[in-house]
Design a protein around this motif. Structure first.
Motif, PDB file in Angstrom:
ATOM      1  N   MET A   1       0.850  -1.186   0.000  1.00 47.19           N
ATOM      2  CA  MET A   1       0.000   0.000   0.000  1.00 47.19           C
ATOM      3  C   MET A   1       0.887   1.238   0.000  1.00 47.19           C
ATOM      4  O   MET A   1       1.889   1.298   0.682  1.00 47.19           O
ATOM      5  CB  MET A   1      -0.918  -0.024   1.213  1.00 47.19           C
ATOM      6  CG  MET A   1      -1.794   1.177   1.310  1.00 47.19           C
ATOM      7  SD  MET A   1      -3.134   0.992   2.478  1.00 47.19           S
ATOM      8  CE  MET A   1      -4.232  -0.009   1.516  1.00 47.19           C
ATOM      9  N   ARG A   2       0.472   2.217  -0.758  1.00 45.91           N
ATOM     10  CA  ARG A   2       1.218   3.472  -0.893  1.00 45.91           C
ATOM     11  C   ARG A   2       1.283   4.210   0.442  1.00 45.91           C
ATOM     12  O   ARG A   2       0.360   4.135   1.253  1.00 45.91           O
ATOM     13  CB  ARG A   2       0.518   4.339  -1.935  1.00 45.91           C
ATOM     14  CG  ARG A   2       1.335   5.515  -2.408  1.00 45.91           C
ATOM     15  CD  ARG A   2       0.511   6.386  -3.327  1.00 45.91           C
ATOM     16  NE  ARG A   2       0.434   5.881  -4.674  1.00 45.91           N
ATOM     17  CZ  ARG A   2       1.083   6.417  -5.699  1.00 45.91           C
ATOM     18  NH1 ARG A   2       1.883   7.444  -5.511  1.00 45.91           N
ATOM     19  NH2 ARG A   2       0.942   5.933  -6.899  1.00 45.91           N
ATOM     20  N   ASP A   3       2.381   4.944   0.635  1.00 44.49           N
ATOM     21  CA  ASP A   3       2.540   5.774   1.837  1.00 44.49           C
ATOM     22  C   ASP A   3       1.361   6.722   1.989  1.00 44.49           C
ATOM     23  O   ASP A   3       0.786   7.171   0.998  1.00 44.49           O
ATOM     24  CB  ASP A   3       3.798   6.639   1.743  1.00 44.49           C
ATOM     25  CG  ASP A   3       5.067   5.842   1.571  1.00 44.49           C
ATOM     26  OD1 ASP A   3       5.072   4.651   1.916  1.00 44.49           O
ATOM     27  OD2 ASP A   3       6.049   6.423   1.083  1.00 44.49           O
ATOM     28  N   GLU A   4       1.024   7.028   3.221  1.00 39.46           N
ATOM     29  CA  GLU A   4       0.002   8.036   3.495  1.00 39.46           C
ATOM     30  C   GLU A   4       0.654   9.163   4.270  1.00 39.46           C
ATOM     31  O   GLU A   4       1.177   8.950   5.371  1.00 39.46           O
ATOM     32  CB  GLU A   4      -1.141   7.430   4.326  1.00 39.46           C
ATOM     33  CG  GLU A   4      -2.255   8.396   4.601  1.00 39.46           C
ATOM     34  CD  GLU A   4      -3.389   7.745   5.373  1.00 39.46           C
ATOM     35  OE1 GLU A   4      -3.815   8.338   6.377  1.00 39.46           O
ATOM     36  OE2 GLU A   4      -3.837   6.662   4.979  1.00 39.46           O
ATOM     37  N   ARG A   5       0.652  10.359   3.668  1.00 37.81           N
ATOM     38  CA  ARG A   5       1.272  11.520   4.308  1.00 37.81           C
ATOM     39  C   ARG A   5       0.463  12.760   3.965  1.00 37.81           C
ATOM     40  O   ARG A   5      -0.005  12.910   2.853  1.00 37.81           O
ATOM     41  CB  ARG A   5       2.701  11.717   3.806  1.00 37.81           C
ATOM     42  CG  ARG A   5       3.614  10.560   4.152  1.00 37.81           C
ATOM     43  CD  ARG A   5       5.004  10.781   3.637  1.00 37.81           C
ATOM     44  NE  ARG A   5       5.649  11.837   4.417  1.00 37.81           N
ATOM     45  CZ  ARG A   5       6.883  12.252   4.171  1.00 37.81           C
ATOM     46  NH1 ARG A   5       7.578  11.743   3.189  1.00 37.81           N
ATOM     47  NH2 ARG A   5       7.415  13.203   4.904  1.00 37.81           N
ATOM     48  N   GLU A   6       0.340  13.649   4.936  1.00 36.10           N
ATOM     49  CA  GLU A   6      -0.278  14.943   4.689  1.00 36.10           C
ATOM     50  C   GLU A   6       0.771  15.825   4.016  1.00 36.10           C
ATOM     51  O   GLU A   6       1.927  15.409   3.859  1.00 36.10           O
ATOM     52  CB  GLU A   6      -0.766  15.547   6.010  1.00 36.10           C
ATOM     53  CG  GLU A   6      -1.604  16.794   5.892  1.00 36.10           C
ATOM     54  CD  GLU A   6      -2.730  16.691   4.878  1.00 36.10           C
ATOM     55  OE1 GLU A   6      -2.554  17.193   3.758  1.00 36.10           O
ATOM     56  OE2 GLU A   6      -3.792  16.129   5.204  1.00 36.10           O
ATOM     57  N   PHE A   7       0.409  17.024   3.617  1.00 36.74           N
ATOM     58  CA  PHE A   7       1.353  17.924   2.951  1.00 36.74           C
ATOM     59  C   PHE A   7       2.672  17.994   3.713  1.00 36.74           C
ATOM     60  O   PHE A   7       2.691  18.058   4.942  1.00 36.74           O
ATOM     61  CB  PHE A   7       0.771  19.341   2.849  1.00 36.74           C
ATOM     62  CG  PHE A   7      -0.234  19.486   1.751  1.00 36.74           C
ATOM     63  CD1 PHE A   7       0.169  19.578   0.431  1.00 36.74           C
ATOM     64  CD2 PHE A   7      -1.591  19.537   2.048  1.00 36.74           C
ATOM     65  CE1 PHE A   7      -0.751  19.719  -0.590  1.00 36.74           C
ATOM     66  CE2 PHE A   7      -2.525  19.678   1.039  1.00 36.74           C
ATOM     67  CZ  PHE A   7      -2.111  19.767  -0.283  1.00 36.74           C
ATOM     68  N   PHE A   8       3.760  18.008   2.963  1.00 40.56           N
ATOM     69  CA  PHE A   8       5.101  18.152   3.515  1.00 40.56           C
ATOM     70  C   PHE A   8       5.974  18.790   2.447  1.00 40.56           C
ATOM     71  O   PHE A   8       5.671  18.694   1.259  1.00 40.56           O
ATOM     72  CB  PHE A   8       5.670  16.799   3.970  1.00 40.56           C
ATOM     73  CG  PHE A   8       5.885  15.820   2.849  1.00 40.56           C
ATOM     74  CD1 PHE A   8       7.126  15.712   2.223  1.00 40.56           C
ATOM     75  CD2 PHE A   8       4.852  15.000   2.403  1.00 40.56           C
ATOM     76  CE1 PHE A   8       7.326  14.814   1.188  1.00 40.56           C
ATOM     77  CE2 PHE A   8       5.042  14.098   1.370  1.00 40.56           C
ATOM     78  CZ  PHE A   8       6.279  13.999   0.760  1.00 40.56           C
ATOM     79  N   PRO A   9       7.060  19.425   2.833  1.00 44.94           N
ATOM     80  CA  PRO A   9       7.938  20.048   1.835  1.00 44.94           C
ATOM     81  C   PRO A   9       8.688  18.970   1.049  1.00 44.94           C
ATOM     82  O   PRO A   9       9.481  18.221   1.615  1.00 44.94           O
ATOM     83  CB  PRO A   9       8.907  20.891   2.663  1.00 44.94           C
ATOM     84  CG  PRO A   9       8.317  20.977   4.031  1.00 44.94           C
ATOM     85  CD  PRO A   9       7.451  19.762   4.203  1.00 44.94           C
ATOM     86  N   ALA A  10       8.447  18.905  -0.247  1.00 46.77           N
ATOM     87  CA  ALA A  10       9.138  17.917  -1.083  1.00 46.77           C
ATOM     88  C   ALA A  10      10.645  18.114  -1.014  1.00 46.77           C
ATOM     89  O   ALA A  10      11.411  17.152  -1.127  1.00 46.77           O
ATOM     90  CB  ALA A  10       8.640  18.012  -2.516  1.00 46.77           C
TER      91      ALA A  10
END
Length: 108
Positions: A1-10
């Protein structure tokens, strides 16, 4: 399953080697499949060999620079987009200036 992350600085994701002349920032990945989202940076003067085919769907958006498809004899620039189904032939490529691209791979 793909990572789950809220907005973060790329930009907080470190660059890592992805092959000769290519570095990447992997923003999201499914460790069990070829599914991923990344920013790839190709160095100026990079020339790839052979026609590419892969078993995943691929979408590529050029953010900066240029990329020439040697089979098509056509140069693509920032703002150009490609959507490739599994098995679709593409390349080889050359970039004189280098390029930066957003790439989304989705496993079948």
């Amino acid at each position: 399953m793909r990572d789950e992350r809220e907005f973060f600085p790329a930009a907080d994701v470190p660059w890592r080697e992805a092959g000769p002349g290519v570095t990447e920032r992997v923003l999201s990945r499914d460790p069990d499949t070829s599914t991923l989202t990344r920013i790839a940076r190709w160095e100026p003067g990079l020339l790839t060999e052979g026609v590419l085919r892969h078993d995943y769907h691929e979408e590529v958006y050029l953010l900066e620079g240029e990329l020439t498809d040697l089979t098509l004899g056509k140069t693509f620039r920032a703002g150009d987009f490609a959507s490739r189904r599994p098995g679709m032939p593409h390349g080889p490529y050359r970039t004189d200036t280098g390029c930066l691209m957003l790439e989304i791979r989705t496993a079948p």
